[in-house]
Motif scaffolding. Structure first.
Motif, PDB file in Angstrom:
ATOM      1  N   VAL A   1      97.724   5.126  31.083  1.00  0.00           N
ATOM      2  CA  VAL A   1      98.019   4.284  32.247  1.00  0.00           C
ATOM      3  C   VAL A   1      98.988   4.995  33.189  1.00  0.00           C
ATOM      4  O   VAL A   1      98.830   4.969  34.426  1.00  0.00           O
ATOM      5  N   THR A   2      99.994   5.668  32.633  1.00  0.00           N
ATOM      6  CA  THR A   2     100.940   6.425  33.465  1.00  0.00           C
ATOM      7  C   THR A   2     100.245   7.565  34.199  1.00  0.00           C
ATOM      8  O   THR A   2     100.489   7.809  35.398  1.00  0.00           O
TER       9      THR A   2
ATOM     10  N   LEU B   1      99.925   8.071  38.238  1.00  0.00           N
ATOM     11  CA  LEU B   1     100.335   9.321  38.894  1.00  0.00           C
ATOM     12  C   LEU B   1      99.183  10.000  39.630  1.00  0.00           C
ATOM     13  O   LEU B   1      99.394  10.728  40.597  1.00  0.00           O
ATOM     14  N   GLY B   2      97.942   9.766  39.158  1.00  0.00           N
ATOM     15  CA  GLY B   2      96.797  10.378  39.834  1.00  0.00           C
ATOM     16  C   GLY B   2      96.337   9.604  41.047  1.00  0.00           C
ATOM     17  O   GLY B   2      95.811  10.199  42.008  1.00  0.00           O
TER      18      GLY B   2
ATOM     19  N   ALA C   1      83.354  16.853  47.716  1.00  0.00           N
ATOM     20  CA  ALA C   1      84.096  15.742  48.321  1.00  0.00           C
ATOM     21  C   ALA C   1      83.696  14.415  47.669  1.00  0.00           C
ATOM     22  O   ALA C   1      84.546  13.554  47.403  1.00  0.00           O
ATOM     23  N   ARG C   2      82.373  14.238  47.416  1.00  0.00           N
ATOM     24  CA  ARG C   2      81.940  12.998  46.760  1.00  0.00           C
ATOM     25  C   ARG C   2      82.491  12.908  45.343  1.00  0.00           C
ATOM     26  O   ARG C   2      82.938  11.847  44.899  1.00  0.00           O
ATOM     27  N   ALA C   3      82.536  14.050  44.621  1.00  0.00           N
ATOM     28  CA  ALA C   3      83.099  14.040  43.263  1.00  0.00           C
ATOM     29  C   ALA C   3      84.587  13.721  43.295  1.00  0.00           C
ATOM     30  O   ALA C   3      85.114  12.984  42.443  1.00  0.00           O
ATOM     31  N   ALA C   4      85.311  14.280  44.291  1.00  0.00           N
ATOM     32  CA  ALA C   4      86.740  13.985  44.399  1.00  0.00           C
ATOM     33  C   ALA C   4      86.978  12.518  44.704  1.00  0.00           C
ATOM     34  O   ALA C   4      87.888  11.876  44.136  1.00  0.00           O
ATOM     35  N   GLY C   5      86.167  11.944  45.598  1.00  0.00           N
ATOM     36  CA  GLY C   5      86.333  10.526  45.912  1.00  0.00           C
ATOM     37  C   GLY C   5      86.042   9.637  44.712  1.00  0.00           C
ATOM     38  O   GLY C   5      86.782   8.672  44.426  1.00  0.00           O
ATOM     39  N   ILE C   6      84.950   9.959  43.993  1.00  0.00           N
ATOM     40  CA  ILE C   6      84.626   9.144  42.806  1.00  0.00           C
ATOM     41  C   ILE C   6      85.709   9.281  41.744  1.00  0.00           C
ATOM     42  O   ILE C   6      86.103   8.292  41.093  1.00  0.00           O
ATOM     43  N   GLY C   7      86.233  10.506  41.560  1.00  0.00           N
ATOM     44  CA  GLY C   7      87.284  10.704  40.560  1.00  0.00           C
ATOM     45  C   GLY C   7      88.544   9.933  40.896  1.00  0.00           C
ATOM     46  O   GLY C   7      89.163   9.310  40.022  1.00  0.00           O
ATOM     47  N   LEU C   8      88.958   9.987  42.184  1.00  0.00           N
ATOM     48  CA  LEU C   8      90.159   9.246  42.565  1.00  0.00           C
ATOM     49  C   LEU C   8      89.959   7.741  42.423  1.00  0.00           C
ATOM     50  O   LEU C   8      90.861   7.002  41.986  1.00  0.00           O
ATOM     51  N   ALA C   9      88.788   7.225  42.781  1.00  0.00           N
ATOM     52  CA  ALA C   9      88.520   5.786  42.631  1.00  0.00           C
ATOM     53  C   ALA C   9      88.485   5.381  41.155  1.00  0.00           C
ATOM     54  O   ALA C   9      89.010   4.323  40.770  1.00  0.00           O
ATOM     55  N   ALA C  10      87.876   6.260  40.337  1.00  0.00           N
ATOM     56  CA  ALA C  10      87.790   5.935  38.908  1.00  0.00           C
ATOM     57  C   ALA C  10      89.162   5.927  38.252  1.00  0.00           C
ATOM     58  O   ALA C  10      89.488   5.043  37.438  1.00  0.00           O
ATOM     59  N   VAL C  11      89.990   6.913  38.595  1.00  0.00           N
ATOM     60  CA  VAL C  11      91.313   6.958  37.978  1.00  0.00           C
ATOM     61  C   VAL C  11      92.181   5.803  38.468  1.00  0.00           C
ATOM     62  O   VAL C  11      93.095   5.353  37.771  1.00  0.00           O
ATOM     63  N   THR C  12      91.898   5.307  39.657  1.00  0.00           N
ATOM     64  CA  THR C  12      92.639   4.139  40.147  1.00  0.00           C
ATOM     65  C   THR C  12      92.279   2.891  39.355  1.00  0.00           C
ATOM     66  O   THR C  12      93.150   2.064  39.024  1.00  0.00           O
ATOM     67  N   LEU C  13      90.988   2.725  39.053  1.00  0.00           N
ATOM     68  CA  LEU C  13      90.563   1.545  38.286  1.00  0.00           C
ATOM     69  C   LEU C  13      90.793   1.701  36.787  1.00  0.00           C
ATOM     70  O   LEU C  13      90.830   0.698  36.060  1.00  0.00           O
ATOM     71  N   LEU C  14      90.913   2.951  36.317  1.00  0.00           N
ATOM     72  CA  LEU C  14      91.032   3.176  34.881  1.00  0.00           C
ATOM     73  C   LEU C  14      92.336   2.618  34.305  1.00  0.00           C
ATOM     74  O   LEU C  14      92.360   2.068  33.211  1.00  0.00           O
ATOM     75  N   GLY C  15      93.434   2.754  35.056  1.00  0.00           N
ATOM     76  CA  GLY C  15      94.725   2.291  34.552  1.00  0.00           C
ATOM     77  C   GLY C  15      94.750   0.793  34.262  1.00  0.00           C
ATOM     78  O   GLY C  15      95.044   0.365  33.132  1.00  0.00           O
ATOM     79  N   PRO C  16      94.461  -0.074  35.250  1.00  0.00           N
ATOM     80  CA  PRO C  16      94.440  -1.517  34.968  1.00  0.00           C
ATOM     81  C   PRO C  16      93.408  -1.915  33.917  1.00  0.00           C
ATOM     82  O   PRO C  16      93.646  -2.838  33.119  1.00  0.00           O
TER      83      PRO C  16
END
Length: 445
Positions: free
Chosen positions: A88-89, A93-94, A174-189
């Motif tokens: 979660v941390t 951070l990501g 760019a699409r992979a970076a966007g998906i990765g950032l969105a996934a890591v945002t939802l992964l924590g909660p």
């Protein structure tokens, strides 16, 4: 001259003796010093060995403590909880830097927005954990989860847009970076919610002993539904915490079945009495007859004679109580029949002597042999006995037991007092006890 020589010789001998004594004393002192030194060295050596042993034990205890601490820290539950918090941390951070750069690129005044959005998601997730801990209604938890999804989804959309517009990247990168950032945002909660869900289920499930106890409670409520409902009524009627469910269930069982033995019912008591009687009958010795004995005009045997051996009474004092007090029926006690006295010598009858016919109307001479019953005695030949009604029996029982206490109201005592059957004695006992209890309650009120 000779006296002087003798004196000098004596002086030299005395000096030699004194030197010998001094030498012996010196040798003794040297031996004592060496012995003391050896003992001191031995004590120091034993002390060093003891110190080394204690140090070794202390190191072993410290290693065992560290090993136990590692074992406790590396259990599956701790690894899961701490690993989830680490993920979660890392997720926070990501996802947070991308939001900060996105809003800072728009305007420096929007810099607090990423902290507010990300913080709202985590605060609402902590609210879900707090609601589980306090046992709040389900709609509260689901409302907080909706807020978590809304905040995390908005942050994920911002991170996806920021990742897809990073400069210097191809379209696929760019699409992979966007998906990765969105996934890591939802992964924590998501991981935090799963951790809270698993923790809540673990607390509800408990240990194997708790599972066995809950299974036993469910089975008891399913098999003894009426008694469990009555016990629940007792618990709800008593002040909070003063009556446990186990005590209430035992009291309800005694009310419903009449016995304080768990699992026993009047039907099972009757079965136990019948089984005991059947076992006693089977263990009694019987007289075995030959095939040709005891026939009455054919192959049907006569009634089996009763064994004249005396019946040994049991030392159990519970037999002093009557079966009406036990609220169950039991077979009548077997009374031993005394062995018949010796029969008189047979009378020799002359078969050649002519027997005169007995005139009509004459009374036959009384025979010394008892007459055998040829059948059931007719009702007209029986002695009549008045039949009392239930009200008459109750009145006689009230009069006979007026001075008795509630503890003395037993079915056996009432049966002997009014001379009635055990079944009616039990009914009279319950009626009189109910009347006494009602009078006691009215007096107390």
């Amino acid at each position: 001259m000779s006296e002087y020589s003798e004196e000098r010789r004596a002086d030299r001998a005395a000096d030699a003796e004194q030197r010998r004594i001094d030498q012996a004393a010196a040798d003794a002192r040297r031996v004592e010093r060496e012995k003391a030194a050896d003992e001191r060295a031995a004590r120091l050596r034993s002390q060093r060995l003891a110190d080394r042993g204690q140090a070794r034990q202390a190191r072993a205890a410290e290693r065992a403590t560290r090993r136990a601490a590692r074992g406790v820290a590396l259990t599956a539950g701790n690894v899961y909880r701490k690993g989830t918090l680490a993920l979660v941390t890392a997720s926070a951070l990501g996802s947070l830097p991308a939001q900060v750069l996105h809003f800072a690129g728009i305007s420096p005044m929007l810099l607090p927005l990423p902290l507010a959005i990300e913080g709202a998601a985590w605060v609402m997730a902590a609210g879900v954990a707090y609601a589980d801990e306090r046992g709040l209604p389900g709609w509260v938890r689901w409302f907080l989860r909706l807020l978590v999804v809304a905040a995390a989804g908005f942050a994920a959309s911002i991170n996806y847009d920021y990742g897809t517009h990073l400069p210097g990247l191809s379209a696929s990168d760019a699409r992979a970076a966007g998906i990765g950032l969105a996934a890591v945002t939802l992964l924590g909660p998501l991981l935090f919610e799963i951790r809270q869900w698993v923790t809540t289920l673990s607390a509800k499930t408990g240990s194997s002993e708790d599972k066995t106890r809950r299974r036993h409670d469910r089975k008891r409520r399913r098999q003894h539904r009426s008694i469990a409902l009555l016990a629940d009524r007792f618990v709800s009627a008593a002040p909070f915490g003063e009556l446990s469910f186990e005590d209430a269930f035992a009291h309800a069982w005694e009310i419903e079945t009449g016995t304080d033995t768990p699992g026993m019912t009047p039907k099972l008591h009757r079965r136990a009495v019948r089984s005991t009687a059947a076992l006693a009958e089977a263990q009694r010795p019987s007289v075995v007859r030959s095939r040709g004995e005891g026939r009455r005009g054919g192959w049907f045997p006569r009634r089996r004679p009763v064994d004249p051996a005396p019946i040994i009474e049991s030392a159990d004092t519970s037999t002093n109580r009557s079966t009406p007090d036990l609220e169950e029926s039991a077979p009548a006690p077997v009374v031993p029949i005394e062995a018949p006295a010796a029969l008189p010598a047979p009378v020799v009858i002359d078969l050649k002597k002519t027997v005169e016919p007995v005139p009509v109307g004459a009374v036959a001479a009384e025979s010394i042999r008892p007459r055998r019953a040829t059948g059931r005695v007719p009702d007209v030949a029986r002695s009549s006995r008045p039949v009392r009604t239930a009200d008459e029996l109750l009145g006689e029982a009230r009069s006979a037991t007026a001075e008795w206490s509630i503890g003395e109201l037993t079915a056996e005592g009432i049966r002997k007092a009014v001379r009635t059957s055990p079944a009616k004695a039990r009914v009279l006992r319950e009626t009189l006890r109910a009347e006494r209890s009602a009078r006691t309650d009215e007096a107390a009120a």
